[in-house]
Enzyme design. Structure first.
Site, PDB file in Angstrom:
ATOM      1  N   GLU A 144       7.062  -8.190   1.741  1.00 15.36           N
ATOM      2  CA  GLU A 144       7.774  -7.021   2.278  1.00 15.36           C
ATOM      3  C   GLU A 144       8.136  -7.412   3.691  1.00 15.36           C
ATOM      4  OE1 GLU A 144       8.640  -4.728   4.372  1.00 15.36           O
ATOM      5  OE2 GLU A 144       7.548  -2.870   3.944  1.00 15.36           O
ATOM      6  N   GLU A 153      14.411  -9.504   9.883  1.00 17.44           N
ATOM      7  CA  GLU A 153      13.071  -9.986  10.238  1.00 17.44           C
ATOM      8  C   GLU A 153      12.825 -11.390   9.712  1.00 17.44           C
ATOM      9  OE1 GLU A 153      10.169  -6.959   9.204  1.00 17.44           O
ATOM     10  OE2 GLU A 153      11.055  -5.604  10.695  1.00 17.44           O
TER      11      GLU A 153
HETATM   12  N1  SAH Z   1       2.755  -6.296   3.340  1.00 16.46           N
HETATM   13  C1  SAH Z   1       2.396  -5.178   4.187  1.00 16.46           C
HETATM   14  C2  SAH Z   1       2.942  -5.312   5.593  1.00 16.46           C
HETATM   15  C3  SAH Z   1       4.429  -5.509   5.710  1.00 16.46           C
HETATM   16  S1  SAH Z   1       4.985  -5.643   7.373  1.00 16.46           S
HETATM   17  C4  SAH Z   1       2.823  -3.904   3.531  1.00 16.46           C
HETATM   18  O1  SAH Z   1       3.699  -3.965   2.686  1.00 16.46           O
HETATM   19  O2  SAH Z   1       2.310  -2.836   3.852  1.00 16.46           O
HETATM   20  C5  SAH Z   1       5.420  -7.332   7.473  1.00 16.46           C
HETATM   21  C6  SAH Z   1       4.317  -8.217   8.026  1.00 16.46           C
HETATM   22  O3  SAH Z   1       4.721  -9.551   7.803  1.00 16.46           O
HETATM   23  C7  SAH Z   1       4.061  -8.096   9.499  1.00 16.46           C
HETATM   24  O4  SAH Z   1       2.684  -7.885   9.673  1.00 16.46           O
HETATM   25  C8  SAH Z   1       4.474  -9.460  10.083  1.00 16.46           C
HETATM   26  O5  SAH Z   1       3.627  -9.865  11.142  1.00 16.46           O
HETATM   27  C9  SAH Z   1       4.325 -10.383   8.896  1.00 16.46           C
HETATM   28  N2  SAH Z   1       5.215 -11.577   8.764  1.00 16.46           N
HETATM   29  C10 SAH Z   1       6.554 -11.577   8.818  1.00 16.46           C
HETATM   30  N3  SAH Z   1       7.045 -12.795   8.517  1.00 16.46           N
HETATM   31  C11 SAH Z   1       5.980 -13.585   8.255  1.00 16.46           C
HETATM   32  C12 SAH Z   1       5.843 -14.956   7.861  1.00 16.46           C
HETATM   33  N4  SAH Z   1       6.914 -15.702   7.646  1.00 16.46           N
HETATM   34  N5  SAH Z   1       4.601 -15.442   7.703  1.00 16.46           N
HETATM   35  C13 SAH Z   1       3.520 -14.649   7.904  1.00 16.46           C
HETATM   36  N6  SAH Z   1       3.594 -13.358   8.256  1.00 16.46           N
HETATM   37  C14 SAH Z   1       4.802 -12.811   8.425  1.00 16.46           C
END
Ligand code: SAH
EC number: 2.1.1.321
Length: 699
Positions: A144, A153
């Site tokens: 996500e 993002e």
């Molecule tokens: N999966 C959770 C949070 C989603 S928010 C849910 O669905 O509730 C997205 C998260 O991804 C954030 O915490 C951000 O720090 C992390 N993130 C984004 N890109 C990333 C990457 N390439 N590798 C590791 N973490 C990542």
């Protein structure tokens, strides 16, 4: 560890060295994060869970072990869903350390520590192999990583890498696919966020029209996404010119390419009009068949019964480089270009085959000086009328006028309305340059003098040894985030005092801070604890957010554009502090205290504060409440400004009104040295439960 950070104080204008705790940034990050909003997004959570269950059972159905890679695990939620759905093992990758730590705790608390491994790395750093972070490649990819623009993002490069190095060929992906939709519209309101319209001034010697430089007319603006709660845009504010069409889609179960590319679709206008704006949103299909669909479609596209409020995903407004007349039934082409992180649009008539894929870069500088709400404000004719009326009241034929505001049109108004001489103080090189172009386009180069100086460095020679008889400001400064930051005008006024005539008129003559207690329809969710989410205990996350909210500055007010966030007033709006610009900033603090009567039943989620500027004794403009539109207390807010919101950490729920004489008491202090406003709130003991008492003083 402490570090010193230099920053300009937005209110006083002075440069300060502030001691920052090294944890400051991440507390800010957590406190202001969208995690709470995501956990409250029932529709999203439910559909992820359904999609994950379906993917696990497809893999199991093939007799394979289900190995999940969850990129950006946050709280660990999606991995816990996978483990509950029967996955054999989950690799939960999270780059943000405090979140990775939280995920470890949450996974442990929910009893999944033997099924989920939290890896605190960026996914592109993750290794696979017997000694690696992952034993083997995964066959289910769950993520996500989307923002309102879908790819902002970095979802595309992350997927591209994951397919190359971290997952098996033919893996299942949840979501399976994302689709971006567009609709062409004409909208004077939205177009006014990107272009300056001619300003009409009724002067004594006839009507004057202020025009923008041609450079500005043809400028494509800035590439940053304009994301808004489109559902708050009434249908009377735009005209639909095309059906909704699919612009592009991404299949996440196959290798993804992140390199820049263009997509082109044909549109047949359903109505003739000026094509100005492309509205866009996306949906995600959690499974290949598309039966589990989570959509951001706005109200006129989606049946209202399925409506889910969310702030972490909204809708996008794209401005075409210039407006184009389209005719009903006469096909046009719309091109979307994207790089790894952003999207932009161009429109072509049938014969124009040449496509410019260059991303929009502001050439006129006005888009660097004025953000979109500021463009909207400058285009607000009602507001301009108030300034014109008040300037007419105060200007005389021998007036020497000084304007202090960033990139304001007031100097031009003052000139047309008869001031003998006009000076404008511009603080930055950008505002100087934009104002120069502006004055040139209106043949006013030798009529209005730009002074490029900070107020405290203003000299008599800048002003040709004249004393200022009328000092004006909107006030508006680009450094302002919270409503009271524009009090910088008062500090600037104080700094230029020696140049003011003894009988100077200051416009606005004063500013008043107003306050009201509100119940939000939805915005309360972003700061409200979640407890359990789809049956998983995520209280650790709630605690973490609460802890960060209690951390120093994080307790301050938050700026929110409330026209996007419906609320109803539970109290009368009241004036709490007055700042008299006719006098200099006093040495002593300004403070007040009082209590608020609740007039309506409802949940007191928080207080809203805003400024009203008294331009003259009887003309005022509000940067907050415009009106309370009905007996239910629905509020109408200034559409160009952000208001300050203090969320109460416990909610007072008033069932009856009889026992609510003064449910909320406050003490407000404006420290004239630091320019800071501190508000202490106390919620009545009878109404707020024990739990709320420690938060009774929200700084
Ligand atoms: N999966 C959770 C949070 C989603 S928010 C849910 O669905 O509730 C997205 C998260 O991804 C954030 O915490 C951000 O720090 C992390 N993130 C984004 N890109 C990333 C990457 N390439 N590798 C590791 N973490 C990542």
């Amino acid at each position: 560890m402490k570090t010193f950070c230099g920053r300009a104080n937005p209110t006083t204008g002075s440069l300060e060295w502030v001691e920052e705790d090294e944890d400051y940034d991440y507390h800010q990050e957590i406190a202001r994060s969208r995690y709470a909003d995501m956990l409250h997004d029932k529709d999203r959570n439910m559909k992820y869970y359904q999609g994950i269950r379906a993917a696990v059972s497809r893999v199991k159905g093939r007799g394979e072990k289900a190995i999940v890679l969850d990129i950006g695990t946050g709280t660990g939620l999606l991995s816990m869903m996978a483990a509950s759905a029967g996955a054999d093992f989950c690799y939960a990758v999270e780059v943000f350390k405090p979140m990775a730590n939280a995920a470890v705790k949450i996974v442990e608390k929910n009893g999944f520590h033997d099924k989920i491994k939290v890896i605190n790395k960026h996914s592109t750093e993750v290794t696979v192999g017997p000694d690696g972070d992952m034993q083997c490649r995964a066959n289910i990819l769950v993520t996500e990583l989307f923002d309102t623009e879908l790819i902002g993002e970095g979802a595309l490069p992350t997927y591209e890498h994951a397919h190359k190095y971290l997952v098996q060929e033919g893996c299942e992906a949840v979501p399976h696919r994302a689709t971006v939709y567009v609709q062409l519209v004409e909208s004077k309101r939205m177009w006014s966020w990107n272009k300056l319209f001619p300003v009409h001034v009724e002067a004594e010697d006839g009507e004057k029209i202020i025009v923008s430089p041609s450079e500005m007319e043809n400028c494509p603006g800035v590439p940053s996404v304009c994301d808004i709660q489109l559902n708050q845009m009434p249908s009377s504010d735009f005209t639909i010119l095309s059906d909704v069409v699919t612009m592009f889609s991404v299949d996440f179960s196959k290798p993804v390419r992140s390199a820049s590319t263009c997509y082109r679709v044909q549109l047949e206008p359903v109505k003739s009009g000026k094509a100005q704006i492309v509205l866009s949103w996306w949906d995600i299909d959690m499974d290949p068949s598309g039966t589990i669909n989570c959509t951001m479609a706005p109200y006129w596209v989606k049946p209202t019964s399925a409506f889910q409020w969310r702030d972490h995903w909204m809708q996008c407004v794209y401005f075409l480089p210039k407006e184009e007349q389209v005719l009903q039934g006469q096909k046009v082409h719309l091109t979307a270009c994207r790089d790894e992180y952003s999207v932009w649009y161009t429109l072509q008539k049938p014969k124009q085959i040449k496509i410019h894929c260059n991303d929009p870069v502001c050439r006129c500088q006005a888009h660097l000086l004025w953000n979109r709400p500021r463009f909207g404000e400058l285009n607000d004719q009602n507001r301009t009328r108030q300034y014109i009326k008040s300037l007419m009241n105060v200007l005389k034929t021998d007036s020497v006028c000084l304007c202090i505001s960033d990139g304001s049109l007031l100097p031009v108004l003052a000139h047309y309305l008869g001031a003998e001489q006009v000076f404008t103080l511009e603080n930055s090189a950008v505002s100087c340059s934009v104002m120069k172009k502006f004055f040139k386009a209106n043949h006013l180069e030798d009529k209005i003098k730009i002074v490029e100086a900070r107020p405290e460095l203003l000299t008599s020679s800048h002003l040709e040894d004249k004393k200022i008889s009328v000092l004006v400001g909107e006030p508006f400064f680009t450094t302002s985030l919270l409503p009271w930051h524009n009090l910088y005008f008062w500090y600037a006024r104080t700094a230029v005092t020696e140049h003011l005539a003894s009988n100077v008129t200051v416009l606005p003559q004063s500013a008043a801070l107003h306050m009201m207690i509100v119940e939000f329809q939805d915005l309360w969710r972003i700061r409200s604890p979640c407890g359990t989410c789809e049956g998983f205990d995520v209280q650790t996350m709630d605690d973490m957010i609460k802890n960060s909210l209690n951390f120093r500055e994080s307790k301050e007010a938050e700026p929110h554009p409330l026209w996007e966030y419906p609320c109803k007033s539970l109290s009368n709006p009241q004036e709490v502090l007055l700042f008299d610009f006719r006098k200099t900033v006093p040495q002593h603090c300004l403070s007040t205290e009082g209590s608020v009567n609740l007039l309506r039943k409802g949940k007191s989620h928080g207080a809203v504060l805003w400024m009203e500027y008294h331009l003259t004794a009887d003309i005022s403009v509000s940067t907050g409440l415009m009106q309370i539109s009905n007996e239910k207390g629905n509020c109408e807010w200034n559409p160009h400004c952000k208001q300050a919101v203090y969320f109460f950490s416990s909610v007072i729920e008033s069932e009856t009104l009889a026992d609510l004489p003064s449910a909320v008491t406050y003490a407000i202090n404006f420290d004239t040295k630091t320019g800071e406003i501190l508000v202490y709130w106390a919620l009545s003991d009878i109404l707020a439960d024990e739990d709320s008492k420690p938060h009774a003083d929200i700084r």
